[in-house]
Design an enzyme around this catalytic site. Structure first.
Site, PDB file in Angstrom:
ATOM      1  N   GLY A   1      -5.184  -1.654  12.290  1.00  0.00           N
ATOM      2  CA  GLY A   1      -5.456  -3.017  11.856  1.00  0.00           C
ATOM      3  C   GLY A   1      -6.201  -3.778  12.925  1.00  0.00           C
ATOM      4  O   GLY A   1      -6.119  -3.436  14.111  1.00  0.00           O
TER       5      GLY A   1
ATOM      6  N   GLN B   1      -9.559 -10.821  17.456  1.00  0.00           N
ATOM      7  CA  GLN B   1      -9.622  -9.718  18.425  1.00  0.00           C
ATOM      8  C   GLN B   1     -11.050  -9.304  18.761  1.00  0.00           C
ATOM      9  O   GLN B   1     -11.272  -8.559  19.709  1.00  0.00           O
ATOM     10  CB  GLN B   1      -8.834  -8.507  17.918  1.00  0.00           C
ATOM     11  CG  GLN B   1      -7.323  -8.759  17.836  1.00  0.00           C
ATOM     12  CD  GLN B   1      -6.598  -7.521  17.350  1.00  0.00           C
ATOM     13  OE1 GLN B   1      -6.451  -7.306  16.171  1.00  0.00           O
ATOM     14  NE2 GLN B   1      -6.157  -6.691  18.286  1.00  0.00           N
TER      15      GLN B   1
ATOM     16  N   CYS C   1      -0.810  -2.667  20.097  1.00  0.00           N
ATOM     17  CA  CYS C   1      -1.902  -3.550  19.690  1.00  0.00           C
ATOM     18  C   CYS C   1      -3.148  -3.197  20.504  1.00  0.00           C
ATOM     19  O   CYS C   1      -3.051  -2.975  21.712  1.00  0.00           O
ATOM     20  CB  CYS C   1      -1.506  -5.003  19.959  1.00  0.00           C
ATOM     21  SG  CYS C   1      -2.785  -6.194  19.563  1.00  0.00           S
ATOM     22  N   LEU C   2      -4.301  -3.161  19.842  1.00  0.00           N
ATOM     23  CA  LEU C   2      -5.550  -2.830  20.540  1.00  0.00           C
ATOM     24  C   LEU C   2      -5.878  -3.858  21.629  1.00  0.00           C
ATOM     25  O   LEU C   2      -6.599  -3.557  22.570  1.00  0.00           O
ATOM     26  CB  LEU C   2      -6.706  -2.733  19.541  1.00  0.00           C
ATOM     27  CG  LEU C   2      -6.624  -1.574  18.529  1.00  0.00           C
ATOM     28  CD1 LEU C   2      -7.746  -1.685  17.511  1.00  0.00           C
ATOM     29  CD2 LEU C   2      -6.664  -0.221  19.220  1.00  0.00           C
TER      30      LEU C   2
ATOM     31  N   HIS D   1       1.967  -8.033  11.687  1.00  0.00           N
ATOM     32  CA  HIS D   1       1.322  -7.998  13.005  1.00  0.00           C
ATOM     33  C   HIS D   1      -0.058  -8.667  12.964  1.00  0.00           C
ATOM     34  O   HIS D   1      -0.376  -9.524  13.788  1.00  0.00           O
ATOM     35  CB  HIS D   1       1.217  -6.532  13.454  1.00  0.00           C
ATOM     36  CG  HIS D   1       0.534  -6.331  14.769  1.00  0.00           C
ATOM     37  ND1 HIS D   1       1.177  -5.795  15.864  1.00  0.00           N
ATOM     38  CD2 HIS D   1      -0.746  -6.579  15.175  1.00  0.00           C
ATOM     39  CE1 HIS D   1       0.319  -5.743  16.879  1.00  0.00           C
ATOM     40  NE2 HIS D   1      -0.840  -6.197  16.490  1.00  0.00           N
ATOM     41  N   GLU D   2      -0.863  -8.278  11.969  1.00  0.00           N
ATOM     42  CA  GLU D   2      -2.235  -8.804  11.900  1.00  0.00           C
ATOM     43  C   GLU D   2      -2.244 -10.285  11.520  1.00  0.00           C
ATOM     44  O   GLU D   2      -3.043 -11.059  12.046  1.00  0.00           O
ATOM     45  CB  GLU D   2      -3.078  -7.990  10.923  1.00  0.00           C
ATOM     46  CG  GLU D   2      -3.237  -6.519  11.279  1.00  0.00           C
ATOM     47  CD  GLU D   2      -3.691  -6.270  12.715  1.00  0.00           C
ATOM     48  OE1 GLU D   2      -4.427  -7.090  13.277  1.00  0.00           O
ATOM     49  OE2 GLU D   2      -3.265  -5.241  13.286  1.00  0.00           O
TER      50      GLU D   2
ATOM     51  N   HIS E   1      -1.620 -12.494  14.430  1.00  0.00           N
ATOM     52  CA  HIS E   1      -2.810 -12.714  15.272  1.00  0.00           C
ATOM     53  C   HIS E   1      -3.552 -13.990  14.840  1.00  0.00           C
ATOM     54  O   HIS E   1      -4.125 -14.691  15.683  1.00  0.00           O
ATOM     55  CB  HIS E   1      -3.797 -11.543  15.146  1.00  0.00           C
ATOM     56  CG  HIS E   1      -3.531 -10.410  16.094  1.00  0.00           C
ATOM     57  ND1 HIS E   1      -3.525 -10.558  17.463  1.00  0.00           N
ATOM     58  CD2 HIS E   1      -3.295  -9.090  15.872  1.00  0.00           C
ATOM     59  CE1 HIS E   1      -3.286  -9.377  18.034  1.00  0.00           C
ATOM     60  NE2 HIS E   1      -3.140  -8.472  17.096  1.00  0.00           N
TER      61      HIS E   1
HETATM   62 NI    NI Z   1      -2.719  -6.439  17.329  1.00  0.00          NI
END
Ligand code: NI
Length: 154
Positions: free
Chosen positions: A46, A51, A88-89, A130-131, A134
């Site tokens: 995701g 991000q 998380c990226l 999670h997304e 953000h």
């Molecule tokens: Ni993330």
């Protein structure tokens, strides 16, 4: 392929609230396409627009069963509870256990502005939460119950 740089923790933009998408134009389509390419290249499941440095309410998710493009997503229903490991990226090298609902229903617009409803269980439910977090400047490390060490991080 439009690969964009992934913003990492420490950059203040990750703490900002993303704004609603009003225009469903070529610029939005390009953003979504680039987010998709960037997520797949980074082998994530995701990615939220913030991000890649864009404060708009856009998310792409692929938990292994196809791409979802969510514009202006909102959680409309949650059920149950789960605890599992998340990463998380934007937070490389860290993983931790978070508490999330087991089932999540989301309504969101597609890239042309049509409203759709999505349901997810398990990993997909976690991913939705999670997304969407953000988009409000929340990182999984804010809700982490326990940090875990993984040799090969996701
Ligand atoms: Ni993330």
């Amino acid at each position: 392929m439009g690969i964009r740089n992934i913003v990492k923790v420490g950059d203040d933009i990750l703490r900002k609230k993303s704004r609603k998408v009003e225009k469903f134009d070529a610029r939005l389509h390009k953003l979504i396409d680039d987010m998709k390419d960037t997520m797949y290249k980074a082998e994530g499941v995701g990615l939220a627009a913030v991000q890649v440095g864009v404060l708009r309410r856009v998310v792409v998710i692929d938990c292994g069963d196809g791409l979802m493009e969510l514009v202006n997503p909102e959680i409309t229903k949650t059920e149950g509870e789960q605890q599992d490991v998340e990463g998380c990226l934007s937070v490389p090298g860290r993983n931790g256990i978070t508490k999330r609902p087991m089932k999540v229903t989301v309504k969101a617009q597609d890239r042309d502005g049509n409203w759709c409803v999505y349901q997810g269980e398990g990993l997909k439910a976690r991913c939705f939460c999670h997304e969407l977090d953000h988009l409000d400047g929340v990182l999984f490390t804010d809700n982490m119950i326990e940090e875990v060490r993984i040799e090969c991080a996701e």
